[in-house]
Design a protein around this motif. Structure first.
Motif, short mmCIF file in Angstrom:
data_model
loop_
_atom_site.label_atom_id
_atom_site.label_comp_id
_atom_site.label_asym_id
_atom_site.label_seq_id
_atom_site.Cartn_x
_atom_site.Cartn_y
_atom_site.Cartn_z
N GLY A 18 57.70 39.04 55.11
CA GLY A 18 58.26 39.96 54.12
C GLY A 18 58.44 39.32 52.76
O GLY A 18 59.05 39.90 51.85
N ARG A 19 57.88 38.12 52.58
CA ARG A 19 57.97 37.42 51.29
C ARG A 19 57.30 38.24 50.18
O ARG A 19 56.29 38.89 50.39
CB ARG A 19 57.27 36.06 51.42
CG ARG A 19 57.16 35.28 50.13
CD ARG A 19 56.34 34.02 50.31
NE ARG A 19 55.03 34.26 50.90
CZ ARG A 19 53.99 34.75 50.23
NH1 ARG A 19 54.09 35.06 48.96
NH2 ARG A 19 52.83 34.94 50.84
N THR A 20 57.90 38.18 48.98
CA THR A 20 57.33 38.87 47.83
C THR A 20 56.06 38.16 47.37
O THR A 20 56.03 36.93 47.35
CB THR A 20 58.33 38.82 46.64
OG1 THR A 20 59.62 39.07 47.13
CG2 THR A 20 57.99 39.83 45.57
N ALA A 21 55.05 38.92 46.97
CA ALA A 21 53.86 38.30 46.37
C ALA A 21 54.25 37.71 45.02
O ALA A 21 54.99 38.33 44.25
CB ALA A 21 52.76 39.34 46.19
N PRO A 30 59.75 32.09 45.91
CA PRO A 30 59.80 33.25 45.05
C PRO A 30 61.24 33.57 44.63
O PRO A 30 62.16 33.44 45.42
CB PRO A 30 59.23 34.37 45.92
CG PRO A 30 58.87 33.80 47.24
CD PRO A 30 59.28 32.39 47.27
N ARG A 31 61.37 33.99 43.38
CA ARG A 31 62.66 34.26 42.79
C ARG A 31 63.43 35.32 43.58
O ARG A 31 62.82 36.10 44.30
CB ARG A 31 62.47 34.74 41.34
CG ARG A 31 63.57 34.28 40.41
CD ARG A 31 63.07 34.40 38.97
NE ARG A 31 64.01 33.77 38.06
CZ ARG A 31 65.01 34.41 37.49
NH1 ARG A 31 65.19 35.69 37.71
NH2 ARG A 31 65.82 33.76 36.68
N LEU A 47 58.73 30.16 51.37
CA LEU A 47 57.58 29.74 52.18
C LEU A 47 58.08 28.91 53.35
O LEU A 47 59.08 28.20 53.25
CB LEU A 47 56.60 28.92 51.34
CG LEU A 47 56.00 29.62 50.11
CD1 LEU A 47 54.86 28.79 49.55
CD2 LEU A 47 55.50 31.01 50.45
N THR A 48 57.36 29.01 54.47
CA THR A 48 57.73 28.22 55.65
C THR A 48 57.25 26.78 55.46
O THR A 48 56.41 26.50 54.59
CB THR A 48 57.06 28.79 56.92
OG1 THR A 48 55.65 28.67 56.77
CG2 THR A 48 57.43 30.25 57.14
N ILE A 58 48.88 33.56 49.49
CA ILE A 58 50.25 33.27 49.03
C ILE A 58 50.52 33.95 47.69
O ILE A 58 51.42 34.78 47.58
CB ILE A 58 50.49 31.75 48.90
CG1 ILE A 58 50.27 31.05 50.24
CG2 ILE A 58 51.89 31.47 48.34
CD1 ILE A 58 51.30 31.30 51.31
N PHE A 59 49.73 33.61 46.68
CA PHE A 59 50.03 34.11 45.33
C PHE A 59 49.93 35.64 45.26
O PHE A 59 50.84 36.29 44.75
CB PHE A 59 49.09 33.49 44.29
CG PHE A 59 49.18 31.99 44.17
CD1 PHE A 59 50.31 31.30 44.61
CD2 PHE A 59 48.15 31.26 43.60
CE1 PHE A 59 50.40 29.91 44.50
CE2 PHE A 59 48.23 29.87 43.49
CZ PHE A 59 49.35 29.20 43.93
#
Ligand code: HEC
Length: 153
Positions: free
Chosen positions: A57-60, A127-128, A134-135, A49-50
């Motif tokens: 496609g989530r940002t790290a 995430p900003r 997150l799901t 996650i982090f």
């Protein structure tokens, strides 16, 4: 007669325990969704996650929460080797009285409030920049790590 009943009861108990255990395993990888390797440990959360993007496609988080070449956003460095000491038992820099991660209390942990986008947060949901967020399954696994004591495991 009595013994046979007892034996039958033990058998039923162990079979349902087994079914429950394997059911849990299946469920964990199912709910981990866009980060299939995610498990409720610090090292897995830090890695999956982090420090990483995922199938959604989530940002790290470490795009902003890093000390590599910048000051970490909100003074929170989430690189795997640094994140634990920055989260567990540490006060929020933005919200007076809030603690980022409270071992055994996912619901009270400010990290969870920020990731859920609850009404009480200061600043944006993480995430900003409007997600992807997150799901529910990813959140369940993070919550489980905290509820199990937020160990450095
Ligand atoms: C695009 C940059 C960016 C990304 C990506 C990002 N953050 Fe943040 N984060 C910020 C900024 C800037 C702040 C402070 C302003 C705010 O809260 O909106 C912040 C604040 C926070 C806070 C509050 C810290 C405190 O002490 O009050 C937490 C917790 C947090 N982020 C966790 C995360 C997590 C976990 C992720 C990844 C799932 C993440 N952030 C992704 C930029 C980012």
């Amino acid at each position: 007669m009595r013994r046979r009943v007892l034996r039958a009861a033990t058998l039923i108990a162990s079979v349902s325990l087994l079914a429950f255990a394997s059911g849990c395993d299946e469920k964990l990888s199912d709910i981990a969704g866009p980060s299939p390797g995610l498990t409720p440990t610090y090292s897995s959360i830090a890695q999956n996650i982090f420090a990483s993007t995922d199938g959604s496609g989530r940002t790290a988080c470490t795009q902003c929460h890093t000390n590599q070449g910048r000051v970490p956003a909100a003074n929170l460095n989430l690189l795997p080797e640094a994140g634990y000491a920055q989260l567990v038992g540490v006060a929020s820099v933005q919200k007076p009285g809030a603690i980022r991660v409270i071992p055994g209390d996912a619901d009270g942990s400010y990290l969870v409030h920020k990731l859920d986008g609850r009404a009480d947060i200061v600043g944006q949901r993480m995430p900003r920049n409007a997600g992807p967020f997150l799901t529910e399954g990813q959140m369940l696994i993070i919550r489980r790590w905290i509820d199990q004591g937020a160990q450095n495991n």
